[in-house]
Design a protein around this motif. Structure first.
Motif, PDB file in Angstrom:
ATOM      1  N   GLN A 118      -5.928  -5.101   3.321  1.00 22.21           N
ATOM      2  CA  GLN A 118      -4.794  -4.718   2.481  1.00 22.21           C
ATOM      3  C   GLN A 118      -4.996  -5.285   1.085  1.00 22.21           C
ATOM      4  N   LEU A 119      -4.660  -4.483   0.096  1.00 20.98           N
ATOM      5  CA  LEU A 119      -4.799  -4.882  -1.293  1.00 20.98           C
ATOM      6  C   LEU A 119      -3.434  -4.788  -1.968  1.00 20.98           C
ATOM      7  N   GLN A 120      -3.057  -5.862  -2.624  1.00 28.09           N
ATOM      8  CA  GLN A 120      -1.767  -5.907  -3.308  1.00 28.09           C
ATOM      9  C   GLN A 120      -2.011  -6.151  -4.786  1.00 28.09           C
ATOM     10  N   CYS A 129      -5.130  -8.505  -8.303  1.00 30.00           N
ATOM     11  CA  CYS A 129      -5.122  -7.879  -6.982  1.00 30.00           C
ATOM     12  C   CYS A 129      -5.535  -8.922  -5.948  1.00 30.00           C
ATOM     13  N   ALA A 179      -6.482  -9.519  -1.904  1.00 30.64           N
ATOM     14  CA  ALA A 179      -6.938  -8.831  -0.702  1.00 30.64           C
ATOM     15  C   ALA A 179      -6.723  -9.704   0.521  1.00 30.64           C
ATOM     16  N   TYR A 188      -5.917   1.379  -9.993  1.00 31.69           N
ATOM     17  CA  TYR A 188      -5.999   1.105  -8.563  1.00 31.69           C
ATOM     18  C   TYR A 188      -7.011  -0.002  -8.286  1.00 31.69           C
ATOM     19  N   CYS A 189      -6.603  -0.954  -7.490  1.00 27.30           N
ATOM     20  CA  CYS A 189      -7.506  -1.979  -7.003  1.00 27.30           C
ATOM     21  C   CYS A 189      -8.332  -1.407  -5.850  1.00 27.30           C
ATOM     22  N   GLY A 191      -5.659  -0.267  -3.049  1.00 29.65           N
ATOM     23  CA  GLY A 191      -4.318  -0.801  -3.184  1.00 29.65           C
ATOM     24  C   GLY A 191      -3.397   0.262  -3.761  1.00 29.65           C
ATOM     25  N   GLN A 192      -2.134  -0.097  -3.871  1.00 25.68           N
ATOM     26  CA  GLN A 192      -1.208   0.842  -4.503  1.00 25.68           C
ATOM     27  C   GLN A 192      -1.498   0.849  -6.002  1.00 25.68           C
TER      28      GLN A 192
END
Length: 114
Positions: free
Chosen positions: A2-4, A21, A23, A93-94, A105-106
């Motif tokens: 997951q990437l934030q 970002c 992870a 985007y990441c 990511g988002q």
């Protein structure tokens, strides 16, 4: 994985922004993290990447203005964007690539006003 992503926003031309970002769920220490962007009506394009060994790659359009960095201990990647131009406006985007699989990511909006 997951990437934030965080950061982004509205800035005047010539200004600076920093994207970050984080992870989680990374299975392999050898990977490439980076940032891509997509402007309205255009395809998603590479901005910058950095490998786990620190090797960097930049799009020609951002060389000398953007700097990518990462913290392997924290599994984070940052993008410092300086001297921003209106043409840098896009959703950023990441990305993380490991074992030939890409994770996203988002997106986060960056808008540069002239």
């Amino acid at each position: 994985v997951q990437l934030q992503a965080s950061g982004g926003g509205l800035v005047q031309a010539g200004g600076s922004l920093r994207l970050s970002c984080a992870a989680s769920g990374i299975m392999f220490s050898a990977n490439v993290m980076g940032w891509y962007r997509q402007a309205p009506g255009k395809q998603r394009a590479l901005v910058a990447t950095i490998s786990s060994s620190g090797r960097t790659n930049y799009a020609d359009s951002v060389k000398g203005r953007f700097t990518i960095s990462r913290d392997n201990a924290k599994n984070t990647v940052d993008l410092q964007m300086n001297s921003l131009k209106p043409e840098d406006t896009a959703v950023y985007y990441c990305n993380l690539e490991q074992k030939a699989v890409h994770y996203w990511g988002q997106g986060t909006q960056v808008t540069v006003s002239s």
